[in-house]
Design an enzyme around this catalytic site. Structure first.
Site, PDB file in Angstrom:
ATOM      1  N   ASP A 102       0.866  -1.162   0.000  1.00 42.09           N
ATOM      2  CA  ASP A 102       0.000   0.000   0.000  1.00 42.09           C
ATOM      3  C   ASP A 102       0.917   1.230   0.000  1.00 42.09           C
ATOM      4  O   ASP A 102       2.123   1.114   0.228  1.00 42.09           O
ATOM      5  CB  ASP A 102      -0.891  -0.038   1.240  1.00 42.09           C
ATOM      6  CG  ASP A 102      -1.789   1.174   1.370  1.00 42.09           C
ATOM      7  OD1 ASP A 102      -2.296   1.645   0.341  1.00 42.09           O
ATOM      8  OD2 ASP A 102      -1.963   1.665   2.497  1.00 42.09           O
TER       9      ASP A 102
ATOM     10  N   ASP B  23      -0.158   4.950   1.344  1.00 46.48           N
ATOM     11  CA  ASP B  23      -0.334   5.842   2.493  1.00 46.48           C
ATOM     12  C   ASP B  23      -0.107   5.100   3.803  1.00 46.48           C
ATOM     13  O   ASP B  23      -0.741   4.073   4.069  1.00 46.48           O
ATOM     14  CB  ASP B  23      -1.747   6.437   2.481  1.00 46.48           C
ATOM     15  CG  ASP B  23      -1.954   7.377   1.313  1.00 46.48           C
ATOM     16  OD1 ASP B  23      -1.201   8.356   1.204  1.00 46.48           O
ATOM     17  OD2 ASP B  23      -2.858   7.111   0.490  1.00 46.48           O
TER      18      ASP B  23
END
Length: 515
Positions: free
Chosen positions: A84, A86
């Site tokens: 991922d 963020d």
């Protein structure tokens, strides 16, 4: 019996000793509840346990760069690493939380016509912690343990702490039914509307703070309000500001992003060992590109075999009817033609997990995916697709700092010993014994409060209630095979390392194998 025989001697059979005021060491001597003991004798028990604790060496510090195992994971089996963006690849400064809070606050006033005084509110980073629940209908922010039990003293309406009596009047119990807590999730067996929101990522901290402060403003000014519209308005306001937040952060990336010098080394090690890498992020590519360039350099995409932005997780993992779209990088618009392969050097939008695995010929347990959110990142790939998973939990840096403090070690160590003394003496029936044990319980409760406040004055540790793991910990341990504070911590381990879970003692097993 020497105090150095340890806490495990607390539950020795009563037939092995006689109660007498001349006994020199009373560790373990409250096990028989049918006898009566003098006040002096019980105080001697307390003093001996205190000496036992003082004789113990403080535990060694926890290494903040450790990678912790929930499930056995052999990195030799991993051929593909996914990430991922963020709060996994990108670690934000507190300035991002302030920005989200301020933008959301302004939307409440300008769009939803909340009182102008709301603009005077200030973000309080120390108000809440990740993993809390919000009862949408009742307007309460709370901390739950792994059994859905309410942690009394950590339940708030606005900024006002509720007493145990107020909590019992509202809920009638110290625990909540599973369907009440997880009614919005599949497989709970009860169909109902969502009652509770689980605030499981770091982006939720500004939302929790704004929600609590606005509710307190209404109460302080005797303004009637309904908790459901308030929750919906704050949530909608925070959701609406993400495009503006992305633009501001991208223009001033150095003000908002923390650069980890070990990240380049991490990716170079993986590529040098012929691992395939990919990114799946919900953020737009223009935003991700600025951040990754800042973190890894202009050529950051050389590390990644597949880049997927605007993925709309968790739908990416569950909805196979969402085809991939290729991004035209010159005009930042998705193309209309079909995507039949996922190629290095190109950027893809939306898509779904099934096509990702088919096009790349990736399979189950050869993939290790890292994310920060237990649900949108890790749950589905772990439960339904057999991917191995790693959680990046930035709060570990602070939590381990608290754990390693001498003050916490002393308080928590004595708390464990005192709790054992209470357990072994709790069934004594005479009034004198009951009153003494009651005083011990009061001291234990003070220690619980003290250790809680070392992490956060309102809600304590992200990972623990007084006795049990938190609800957040339960989900983390279920959905993540390993967890750590940052990806670069893996640089301290071999690329062929095997992570093992700690073998915990079950309630019915020996308290120690070394008696």
């Amino acid at each position: 019996m020497s105090p150095r025989q340890g806490i495990t001697s607390l539950f020795l059979a009563s037939g092995r000793w006689r109660a007498a005021p001349t006994v020199r060491n009373t560790v373990g001597m409250c096990a028989s509840q049918k006898r009566e003991y003098s006040e002096d004798f019980l105080l001697k028990c307390y003093q001996d346990h205190r000496k036992l604790w003082e004789s113990k060496k403080m535990p060694e510090n926890v290494n903040p760069r450790s990678v912790f195992g929930n499930n056995e994971l052999d990195l030799r089996d991993i051929k593909v690493y996914g990430f991922d963006y963020d709060y996994t690849l990108a670690h934000y400064k507190v300035a991002v939380e302030n920005l989200i809070y301020d933008l959301g606050k302004n939307v409440l006033v300008s769009k939803y016509r909340y009182p102008e005084e709301i603009k005077n509110l200030q973000y309080n980073r120390d108000l809440a912690v990740r993993g809390l629940h919000y009862d949408i209908e009742k307007g309460l922010l709370m901390k739950l343990d792994q059994f859905q039990q309410l942690q009394i003293g950590s339940i708030y309406r606005g900024l006002t702490r509720l007493s145990q009596e107020e909590v019992m009047k509202i809920y009638g119990s110290r625990s909540l039914p599973l369907h009440y807590v997880e009614g919005h999730l599949k497989g709970t067996g009860v169909a109902m509307d969502t009652k509770m929101a689980h605030l499981a990522d770091l982006f939720s901290l500004p939302e929790m703070c704004l929600l609590s402060q606005v509710a307190q403003y209404f109460m302080d000014n005797d303004l009637p309000y309904h908790s459901v519209p308030l929750f919906n308005d704050v949530k909608a306001a925070i959701s609406s500001i993400h495009p503006e937040m992305h633009r501001i952060v991208a223009r001033n990336i150095d003000d908002y992003l923390i650069k980890d010098p070990g990240l380049v080394t991490f990716f170079e090690r993986l590529k040098n060992n012929n691992k395939e890498l990919f990114i799946i992020t919900n953020s737009p590519f223009s935003f991700v590109n600025v951040g990754m360039t800042y973190l890894l350099g202009e050529d950051w995409r050389q590390y990644f075999d597949v880049v997927i932005a605007s993925a709309k997780k968790p739908a990416f993992f569950t909805d196979s009817m969402r085809p991939f779209r290729e991004l035209n990088e010159e005009i930042l618009v998705q193309t209309w033609g079909p995507v039949t392969s996922l190629e290095k050097g190109k950027v893809y939008l939306e898509g779904n997990l099934r096509q990702l695995q088919e096009m790349r010929e990736w399979h189950g347990q050869e993939l290790l995916y890292f994310g920060d959110h237990p649900y949108s990142d890790l749950a589905d790939v772990s439960l339904n697709h057999s991917w191995r998973t790693g959680a990046i939990i930035w709060e570990l840096d602070y939590e381990i700092q608290c754990l390693n403090s001498l003050e916490y070690k002393k308080a928590s160590g004595w708390l464990v010993v005192l709790q054992s003394l209470i357990e072994s003496c709790q069934d004594l029936e005479d009034e004198t014994s009951r009153q003494i044990v009651k005083k011990w319980v009061e001291e234990r409760d003070q220690l619980r409060h003290k250790t809680k406040e070392m992490f956060n004055p309102q809600f304590g540790s992200v990972f623990r209630t007084h006795n049990n793991p938190t609800y957040f910990s339960r989900r983390l341990f279920r959905f993540a095979d390993i967890y750590t504070s940052r990806l670069s911590n893996l640089n301290d381990y071999s690329i062929n390392h095997t992570f093992y879970p700690r073998r915990g003692v079950l309630p019915h097993e020996y308290k120690s194998l070394f008696v």
